[in-house]
Write a protein that holds these residues in place. Sequence first.
Motif, PDB file in Angstrom:
ATOM      1  N   SER A  35      35.526  71.446   5.001  1.00 16.95           N
ATOM      2  CA  SER A  35      34.256  72.131   4.746  1.00 16.95           C
ATOM      3  C   SER A  35      34.284  73.556   5.261  1.00 16.95           C
ATOM      4  O   SER A  35      33.747  74.464   4.621  1.00 16.95           O
ATOM      5  CB  SER A  35      33.100  71.372   5.399  1.00 16.95           C
ATOM      6  OG  SER A  35      32.946  70.112   4.799  1.00 16.95           O
ATOM      7  N   ALA A  36      34.918  73.762   6.417  1.00 15.99           N
ATOM      8  CA  ALA A  36      35.033  75.117   6.972  1.00 15.99           C
ATOM      9  C   ALA A  36      35.832  76.013   6.032  1.00 15.99           C
ATOM     10  O   ALA A  36      35.483  77.185   5.829  1.00 15.99           O
ATOM     11  CB  ALA A  36      35.686  75.073   8.352  1.00 15.99           C
ATOM     12  N   VAL A  37      36.880  75.482   5.434  1.00 14.25           N
ATOM     13  CA  VAL A  37      37.674  76.259   4.475  1.00 14.25           C
ATOM     14  C   VAL A  37      36.810  76.640   3.271  1.00 14.25           C
ATOM     15  O   VAL A  37      36.812  77.799   2.829  1.00 14.25           O
ATOM     16  CB  VAL A  37      38.928  75.468   4.037  1.00 14.25           C
ATOM     17  CG1 VAL A  37      39.624  76.151   2.874  1.00 14.25           C
ATOM     18  CG2 VAL A  37      39.889  75.289   5.197  1.00 14.25           C
ATOM     19  N   LEU A  38      36.050  75.680   2.753  1.00 14.96           N
ATOM     20  CA  LEU A  38      35.182  75.966   1.608  1.00 14.96           C
ATOM     21  C   LEU A  38      34.111  76.996   1.959  1.00 14.96           C
ATOM     22  O   LEU A  38      33.800  77.883   1.158  1.00 14.96           O
ATOM     23  CB  LEU A  38      34.531  74.678   1.109  1.00 14.96           C
ATOM     24  CG  LEU A  38      35.466  73.677   0.434  1.00 14.96           C
ATOM     25  CD1 LEU A  38      34.748  72.358   0.189  1.00 14.96           C
ATOM     26  CD2 LEU A  38      36.017  74.245  -0.854  1.00 14.96           C
ATOM     27  N   LEU A  39      33.551  76.884   3.154  1.00 11.40           N
ATOM     28  CA  LEU A  39      32.509  77.838   3.572  1.00 11.40           C
ATOM     29  C   LEU A  39      33.077  79.239   3.747  1.00 11.40           C
ATOM     30  O   LEU A  39      32.427  80.230   3.391  1.00 11.40           O
ATOM     31  CB  LEU A  39      31.840  77.357   4.853  1.00 11.40           C
ATOM     32  CG  LEU A  39      30.968  76.114   4.691  1.00 11.40           C
ATOM     33  CD1 LEU A  39      30.512  75.609   6.056  1.00 11.40           C
ATOM     34  CD2 LEU A  39      29.781  76.402   3.795  1.00 11.40           C
ATOM     35  N   ARG A  40      34.276  79.341   4.300  1.00 12.11           N
ATOM     36  CA  ARG A  40      34.877  80.670   4.448  1.00 12.11           C
ATOM     37  C   ARG A  40      35.192  81.270   3.081  1.00 12.11           C
ATOM     38  O   ARG A  40      35.002  82.470   2.854  1.00 12.11           O
ATOM     39  CB  ARG A  40      36.130  80.615   5.319  1.00 12.11           C
ATOM     40  CG  ARG A  40      36.543  82.031   5.753  1.00 12.11           C
ATOM     41  CD  ARG A  40      37.710  82.007   6.653  1.00 12.11           C
ATOM     42  NE  ARG A  40      38.908  82.010   5.820  1.00 12.11           N
ATOM     43  CZ  ARG A  40      40.134  82.086   6.309  1.00 12.11           C
ATOM     44  NH1 ARG A  40      40.344  82.110   7.597  1.00 12.11           N
ATOM     45  NH2 ARG A  40      41.163  82.099   5.507  1.00 12.11           N
ATOM     46  N   MET A  41      35.647  80.433   2.156  1.00 12.62           N
ATOM     47  CA  MET A  41      35.880  80.920   0.791  1.00 12.62           C
ATOM     48  C   MET A  41      34.573  81.406   0.164  1.00 12.62           C
ATOM     49  O   MET A  41      34.551  82.440  -0.512  1.00 12.62           O
ATOM     50  CB  MET A  41      36.494  79.816  -0.071  1.00 12.62           C
ATOM     51  CG  MET A  41      37.942  79.524   0.228  1.00 12.62           C
ATOM     52  SD  MET A  41      38.593  78.086  -0.667  1.00 12.62           S
ATOM     53  CE  MET A  41      38.229  78.488  -2.348  1.00 12.62           C
ATOM     54  N   ALA A  42      33.493  80.682   0.395  1.00 11.74           N
ATOM     55  CA  ALA A  42      32.185  81.084  -0.145  1.00 11.74           C
ATOM     56  C   ALA A  42      31.752  82.420   0.429  1.00 11.74           C
ATOM     57  O   ALA A  42      31.261  83.296  -0.299  1.00 11.74           O
ATOM     58  CB  ALA A  42      31.137  80.012   0.159  1.00 11.74           C
ATOM     59  N   LEU A  43      31.936  82.600   1.735  1.00  9.90           N
ATOM     60  CA  LEU A  43      31.560  83.864   2.366  1.00  9.90           C
ATOM     61  C   LEU A  43      32.429  85.011   1.852  1.00  9.90           C
ATOM     62  O   LEU A  43      31.921  86.098   1.572  1.00  9.90           O
ATOM     63  CB  LEU A  43      31.672  83.734   3.889  1.00  9.90           C
ATOM     64  CG  LEU A  43      31.080  84.853   4.721  1.00  9.90           C
ATOM     65  CD1 LEU A  43      29.628  85.114   4.366  1.00  9.90           C
ATOM     66  CD2 LEU A  43      31.205  84.523   6.202  1.00  9.90           C
ATOM     67  N   ASP A  44      33.721  84.769   1.675  1.00  6.33           N
ATOM     68  CA  ASP A  44      34.608  85.796   1.121  1.00  6.33           C
ATOM     69  C   ASP A  44      34.192  86.180  -0.299  1.00  6.33           C
ATOM     70  O   ASP A  44      34.142  87.362  -0.645  1.00  6.33           O
ATOM     71  CB  ASP A  44      36.059  85.318   1.123  1.00  6.33           C
ATOM     72  CG  ASP A  44      36.717  85.432   2.480  1.00  6.33           C
ATOM     73  OD1 ASP A  44      36.286  86.287   3.279  1.00  6.33           O
ATOM     74  OD2 ASP A  44      37.671  84.674   2.736  1.00  6.33           O
TER      75      ASP A  44
END
Length: 135
Positions: A35-44
């Motif tokens: 989930s952290a990976v997905l959230l960082r991708m979303a923020l990027d």
Amino acid sequence: MTVSPEALVAAADRLLRPPAGTVHTLAPGLRARASAVLLRMALDRALDDYWRRITRSMTLIGKHRMLCLEWYAGSDTARRCRTTWSGLSAACHYRTYELPPAPAEIVTRLLEVTTLLAALRAEPHTTPATRNADS
């Protein structure tokens, strides 16, 4: 095909808080890291979308996106963006000597990313030229 930041946040939310009756094949720590990976991708992606609206050249170097954000989105949004991105980056990395991130921590980051997506969709506060003229 590009996935929207909102779709990435929704996928992270489903990983963190699966519907009742779902069989859990992944450990909570692994779901939190994914989930952290997905959230960082979303923020990027949200940052890229924001800078495409302002000036396309800002999407080329990631460090400049964060450094200059204060001038366009305000100091509070820039600070929250840096803090959230750093926290998510730390949660994404696997280290054998550390426990995985706690799901509750990533839920907090999910709420912050959701708030930041709304802030980055808004119009910029000022431009550098306007800011210097006001001084």
